[in-house]
Design a protein around this motif. Structure first.
Motif, PDB file in Angstrom:
ATOM      1  N   ILE A 169       3.438 -19.845  39.506  1.00  0.00           N
ATOM      2  CA  ILE A 169       3.209 -21.192  38.551  1.00  0.00           C
ATOM      3  C   ILE A 169       3.124 -20.379  36.910  1.00  0.00           C
ATOM      4  O   ILE A 169       3.654 -20.894  36.047  1.00  0.00           O
ATOM      5  N   ASP A 170       2.247 -19.410  36.895  1.00  0.00           N
ATOM      6  CA  ASP A 170       2.213 -18.575  35.892  1.00  0.00           C
ATOM      7  C   ASP A 170       3.428 -18.001  35.270  1.00  0.00           C
ATOM      8  O   ASP A 170       3.555 -18.155  33.878  1.00  0.00           O
ATOM      9  N   LEU A 171       4.347 -17.517  35.988  1.00  0.00           N
ATOM     10  CA  LEU A 171       5.488 -17.104  35.852  1.00  0.00           C
ATOM     11  C   LEU A 171       6.334 -18.097  35.098  1.00  0.00           C
ATOM     12  O   LEU A 171       7.095 -18.004  34.178  1.00  0.00           O
ATOM     13  N   ARG A 172       6.298 -19.342  35.842  1.00  0.00           N
ATOM     14  CA  ARG A 172       7.431 -20.439  35.251  1.00  0.00           C
ATOM     15  C   ARG A 172       6.631 -20.939  33.902  1.00  0.00           C
ATOM     16  O   ARG A 172       7.453 -21.176  33.135  1.00  0.00           O
ATOM     17  N   ASP A 173       5.436 -21.098  34.004  1.00  0.00           N
ATOM     18  CA  ASP A 173       4.730 -21.307  32.751  1.00  0.00           C
ATOM     19  C   ASP A 173       5.123 -20.589  31.460  1.00  0.00           C
ATOM     20  O   ASP A 173       5.011 -21.056  30.358  1.00  0.00           O
ATOM     21  N   ASN A 174       5.381 -19.510  31.749  1.00  0.00           N
ATOM     22  CA  ASN A 174       5.359 -18.443  30.745  1.00  0.00           C
ATOM     23  C   ASN A 174       7.040 -18.046  30.614  1.00  0.00           C
ATOM     24  O   ASN A 174       7.415 -16.910  30.440  1.00  0.00           O
ATOM     25  N   TYR A 175       7.980 -18.903  31.046  1.00  0.00           N
ATOM     26  CA  TYR A 175       9.198 -18.632  31.035  1.00  0.00           C
ATOM     27  C   TYR A 175       9.797 -18.575  29.622  1.00  0.00           C
ATOM     28  O   TYR A 175       9.523 -19.054  28.848  1.00  0.00           O
ATOM     29  N   PRO A 176      10.910 -17.614  29.327  1.00  0.00           N
ATOM     30  CA  PRO A 176      11.366 -16.612  30.201  1.00  0.00           C
ATOM     31  C   PRO A 176      10.742 -15.311  30.103  1.00  0.00           C
ATOM     32  O   PRO A 176      10.563 -14.715  31.030  1.00  0.00           O
ATOM     33  N   PHE A 177      10.307 -14.957  29.043  1.00  0.00           N
ATOM     34  CA  PHE A 177       9.622 -13.499  28.864  1.00  0.00           C
ATOM     35  C   PHE A 177       8.241 -13.772  28.455  1.00  0.00           C
ATOM     36  O   PHE A 177       7.468 -12.446  28.250  1.00  0.00           O
ATOM     37  N   GLY A 178       7.442 -14.592  28.682  1.00  0.00           N
ATOM     38  CA  GLY A 178       6.026 -14.384  28.347  1.00  0.00           C
ATOM     39  C   GLY A 178       4.957 -13.786  29.142  1.00  0.00           C
ATOM     40  O   GLY A 178       4.130 -13.364  28.764  1.00  0.00           O
ATOM     41  N   MET A 179       5.656 -13.360  30.369  1.00  0.00           N
ATOM     42  CA  MET A 179       4.836 -12.503  31.041  1.00  0.00           C
ATOM     43  C   MET A 179       5.062 -10.738  31.317  1.00  0.00           C
ATOM     44  O   MET A 179       4.656 -10.040  31.540  1.00  0.00           O
ATOM     45  N   PHE A 180       6.051 -10.805  30.339  1.00  0.00           N
ATOM     46  CA  PHE A 180       6.519  -9.136  29.873  1.00  0.00           C
ATOM     47  C   PHE A 180       5.490  -8.327  29.271  1.00  0.00           C
ATOM     48  O   PHE A 180       4.561  -8.955  28.282  1.00  0.00           O
ATOM     49  N   SER A 181       5.055  -7.170  29.500  1.00  0.00           N
ATOM     50  CA  SER A 181       4.140  -6.596  28.658  1.00  0.00           C
ATOM     51  C   SER A 181       4.649  -5.480  27.839  1.00  0.00           C
ATOM     52  O   SER A 181       4.132  -4.790  27.340  1.00  0.00           O
ATOM     53  N   VAL A 182       6.160  -5.425  27.763  1.00  0.00           N
ATOM     54  CA  VAL A 182       6.788  -4.670  26.684  1.00  0.00           C
ATOM     55  C   VAL A 182       7.692  -5.712  25.907  1.00  0.00           C
ATOM     56  O   VAL A 182       7.942  -6.604  26.428  1.00  0.00           O
ATOM     57  N   PRO A 183       8.074  -5.312  24.707  1.00  0.00           N
ATOM     58  CA  PRO A 183       8.978  -6.001  23.768  1.00  0.00           C
ATOM     59  C   PRO A 183      10.300  -5.845  24.432  1.00  0.00           C
ATOM     60  O   PRO A 183      10.699  -5.007  25.282  1.00  0.00           O
ATOM     61  N   GLN A 184      11.087  -7.059  24.147  1.00  0.00           N
ATOM     62  CA  GLN A 184      12.450  -7.165  24.682  1.00  0.00           C
ATOM     63  C   GLN A 184      13.164  -5.842  24.973  1.00  0.00           C
ATOM     64  O   GLN A 184      13.989  -5.473  25.706  1.00  0.00           O
ATOM     65  N   LYS A 185      13.238  -5.053  23.937  1.00  0.00           N
ATOM     66  CA  LYS A 185      14.001  -3.995  23.676  1.00  0.00           C
ATOM     67  C   LYS A 185      13.592  -2.752  24.683  1.00  0.00           C
ATOM     68  O   LYS A 185      14.482  -2.071  24.947  1.00  0.00           O
ATOM     69  N   GLY A 186      12.502  -2.774  25.052  1.00  0.00           N
ATOM     70  CA  GLY A 186      12.032  -2.018  26.222  1.00  0.00           C
ATOM     71  C   GLY A 186      12.577  -2.270  27.660  1.00  0.00           C
ATOM     72  O   GLY A 186      12.302  -1.449  28.506  1.00  0.00           O
ATOM     73  N   ILE A 187      13.207  -3.395  27.651  1.00  0.00           N
ATOM     74  CA  ILE A 187      13.613  -4.041  29.219  1.00  0.00           C
ATOM     75  C   ILE A 187      14.874  -3.647  29.309  1.00  0.00           C
ATOM     76  O   ILE A 187      15.890  -3.773  28.355  1.00  0.00           O
ATOM     77  N   THR A 188      15.271  -2.985  30.191  1.00  0.00           N
ATOM     78  CA  THR A 188      16.753  -2.390  30.622  1.00  0.00           C
ATOM     79  C   THR A 188      17.440  -3.232  31.609  1.00  0.00           C
ATOM     80  O   THR A 188      18.537  -3.266  31.718  1.00  0.00           O
ATOM     81  N   GLU A 189      16.446  -3.916  32.283  1.00  0.00           N
ATOM     82  CA  GLU A 189      17.376  -5.058  33.260  1.00  0.00           C
ATOM     83  C   GLU A 189      16.481  -6.130  33.615  1.00  0.00           C
ATOM     84  O   GLU A 189      15.479  -6.059  33.700  1.00  0.00           O
ATOM     85  N   ILE A 190      17.213  -7.195  33.904  1.00  0.00           N
ATOM     86  CA  ILE A 190      16.660  -8.288  34.264  1.00  0.00           C
ATOM     87  C   ILE A 190      17.287  -9.053  35.490  1.00  0.00           C
ATOM     88  O   ILE A 190      18.463  -8.969  35.723  1.00  0.00           O
ATOM     89  N   HIS A 191      16.261  -9.561  36.381  1.00  0.00           N
ATOM     90  CA  HIS A 191      16.835 -10.543  37.510  1.00  0.00           C
ATOM     91  C   HIS A 191      16.117 -11.563  37.476  1.00  0.00           C
ATOM     92  O   HIS A 191      14.988 -11.824  36.894  1.00  0.00           O
ATOM     93  N   VAL A 192      16.680 -12.479  38.425  1.00  0.00           N
ATOM     94  CA  VAL A 192      16.108 -14.059  38.345  1.00  0.00           C
ATOM     95  C   VAL A 192      16.164 -14.510  39.568  1.00  0.00           C
ATOM     96  O   VAL A 192      17.046 -14.264  40.281  1.00  0.00           O
TER      97      VAL A 192
END
Lengths: 433, 143
Positions: free
Chosen positions: A66-89
């Motif tokens: 539920i925490d992941l859903r409530d923070n959709y899409p990137f609210g649970m990430f601990s790095v800024p988006q530029k640090g993310i190299t891959e996303i899965h769903v």
């Protein structure tokens, strides 16, 4: 062979030291990088620098889907988006799907744990592997891919489906290892026989099967049909994907890579730990992940844990096959399906909430099939067959849109779905064997 | 005049049609015309009965999904080309038929056909203008 012998066979006391050090770092890391966890820690009056030993993990709050859903899409990430190299769903319970992000380091971690898993199943460095898990947003295909590259296997990224081609690849390239869902392994055996191929003479000698629940009797059937060793792999995209735990050839529980994915088994009713060997909900903390580290994530999977050293030499604890779920999630061919998603679709179609039931069945030597039975109420009924067929198609397309799975829809007469204790039984899962 | 057609959702399982028939029969309701449209997994029973209000109440009380639709019953000359004449009027006037079926019995020397039109008002007007004889509710009560 054991991929990372130093860590996988580490003395349990020494391992505790590693876990404690990593947990302390994790607490500091999420507090300073994740607004979500900073707030959670503050709410629970937890000072990150007070966390020093792995035993203190029980002081930390749980994290849920539920925490992941409530923070959709990137609210649970601990790095800024530029640090993310891959996303899965993957599928969420209702509304938004669950999104996970990997940094470069996370992909290295994933490659490492998947290489451990492949070795654990019995792969040798000069092996060839046919990966028949889906490649794409689903973590199955790429997770195996990264592990296989890391280990230096010859990798065949076959992805799922196209059974004739899968069998031709097997015959022509002679891979010794097959990775796919267990029901697909059964299905392929059936197809092989129809094409005049003797499955027992196939090149596949080790199977790494997961992404859906399966029983020991199904294992016997697969091993018998293909004359292979069939091993179980466990994972979930929230934690990393496949590569959380893996069976060794002794087939006596799945080795969980507890130096990076710290497991706890709790009683879901009291949230208190249960004794080793007792059934409970598996809770996992990702000790070293960067992109989306999770603290005490409730997997909802019911397992038991064995902390004895295994005959293979690994000291990591072993979890049992999944014995059930604490929620009503159903896993079909690696896709998560929640009854709430079906409700959402039905409600959006006619503005009514008809009674329905989900029937999951595994055809003999075949794939898992889902049938959604919907009771026809007056407001849904029409004297024109065309309109009823349109309704059926609308439900079918609606479910495919939300869940990503083509299901069979059956319209049934009113009051024919059995109601038990006031509420109707939403799911009939006949895949017990 | 229009007739009330009753349609019932039936799953393709043994004995369901019989269940409907015996329910109506034991309550003194007589079927005048019926047809079944079938698909792979379900069917729709459509019928004209002598006491339609009573029939629909009864069906719903017994947990059948049932609806009432307006249909038009037409008298057709019982001879070669009889139906063709009516269909010509219908198609010449751009009236769309959803489906049609025949009555079990007749109450004159003419055959009786039930039509479910896309636009019942329009269809009825065209039929009247062309002097086609339409059967009224009260006519079938005495059949």
């Amino acid at each position: 062979m054991i991929w990372n012998e130093q860590i996988e066979c580490m003395d349990p006391q020494q391992l505790k030291g590693v876990q404690s050090e990593r947990l302390a770092k994790l607490a500091e890391y999420v507090y300073s990088n994740s607004p979500f966890y900073q707030q959670r820690f503050d709410q629970h009056k937890i000072k990150p620098d007070s966390i020093k030993t792995i035993e203190q993990i029980t002081d930390l709050p749980f994290t849920t889907k539920i925490d992941l859903r409530d923070n959709y899409p990137f609210g649970m990430f601990s790095v800024p988006q530029k640090g993310i190299t891959e996303i899965h769903v993957s599928s969420g319970t209702t509304g938004n799907p669950t999104v996970v992000g990997y940094t470069k380091e996370d992909i290295k971690l994933w490659s490492d744990v998947m290489a451990r898993a492949l070795c654990c199943a019995g792969a040798e460095p000069d092996d060839t592997i046919q990966i028949a898990y889906g490649y794409g947003l689903f973590t199955g295909g790429l997770g195996f891919h990264y592990g296989s590259l890391e280990m230096g296997l010859t990798t065949i990224p076959a992805s799922s489906g196209q059974t004739k081609r899968q069998l031709k690849i097997m015959q022509d390239f002679k891979p010794r290892i097959l990775a796919c869902t267990p029901s697909y392994a059964l299905y392929m055996a059936e197809q092989a026989k129809e094409l005049g191929i003797d499955p027992r003479k196939s090149s596949w000698k080790i199977g790494i099967f997961g992404a859906e629940p399966w029983s020991d009797s199904m294992r016997d059937e697969i091993e018998n049909l293909w004359d292979m060793l069939a091993t179980d792999v466990y994972g979930l995209s929230e934690i990393i994907g496949p590569g959380v735990a893996q069976e060794c050839p002794h087939k006596d529980g799945l080795h969980i890579f507890s130096d990076v994915f710290f497991p706890e088994i709790i009683d879901p009713a009291t949230d208190q730990p249960v004794e080793p060997g007792q059934d409970g909900e598996l809770v996992i903390t990702t000790l070293t992940k960067q992109g989306i580290p999770l603290i005490r994530y409730r997997t909802r999977d019911i397992v038991s844990m064995n902390i004895e050293k295994c005959r293979c030499g690994r000291t990591s604890p072993r979890i049992s096959k999944i014995k059930g779920r604490t929620d009503d999630m159903i896993i079909i061919r690696g896709i998560n399906l929640f009854p709430s998603q079906i409700e959402e679709v039905l409600l959006s179609i006619e503005g009514t909430q008809p009674h329905y039931q989900i029937v999951v069945d595994r055809k003999e030597h075949g794939l898992d099939m889902v049938q959604v039975q919907v009771e026809i109420e007056e407001q849904l009924f029409s004297d024109e067959v065309r309109k009823l067929n349109e309704l059926k198609a609308k439900i079918q397309n609606g479910i495919e849109g939300v869940v990503g799975l083509r299901v069979d829809v059956k319209l049934v007469e009113p009051k024919t779905i059995v109601r038990s204790e006031g509420k109707s039984k939403r799911v009939i899962d006949k895949r017990k064997n | 005049m229009r007739l009330k057609q009753i349609s019932v959702f039936l799953e393709n399982k043994k004995g369901r049609l019989q269940d409907v028939c015996s329910l109506l029969g034991s309550n003194g309701i007589n079927m005048r015309a019926l047809t079944i449209a079938e698909t792979e997994s379900f069917g729709v029973l459509r019928m004209v009965v002598d006491k339609s209000d009573q029939a629909i109440d009864l069906l719903r009380k017994n947990d059948f999904a049932a609806n009432v639709t307006d249909v038009v019953a037409v008298e057709v000359e019982d001879k070669p080309g009889g139906l063709a004449g009516i269909l010509k009027i219908i198609s010449d006037n751009d009236v769309n038929i959803e489906y049609m079926y025949g009555f079990v019995e007749k109450f004159s020397d003419k055959a009786l056909l039930v039509f479910r039109f896309e636009d019942t008002d329009h269809a009825q007007r065209i039929l009247n203008e062309n002097g086609v004889s339409i059967v009224a509710e009260k006519d079938i009560q005495g059949l």
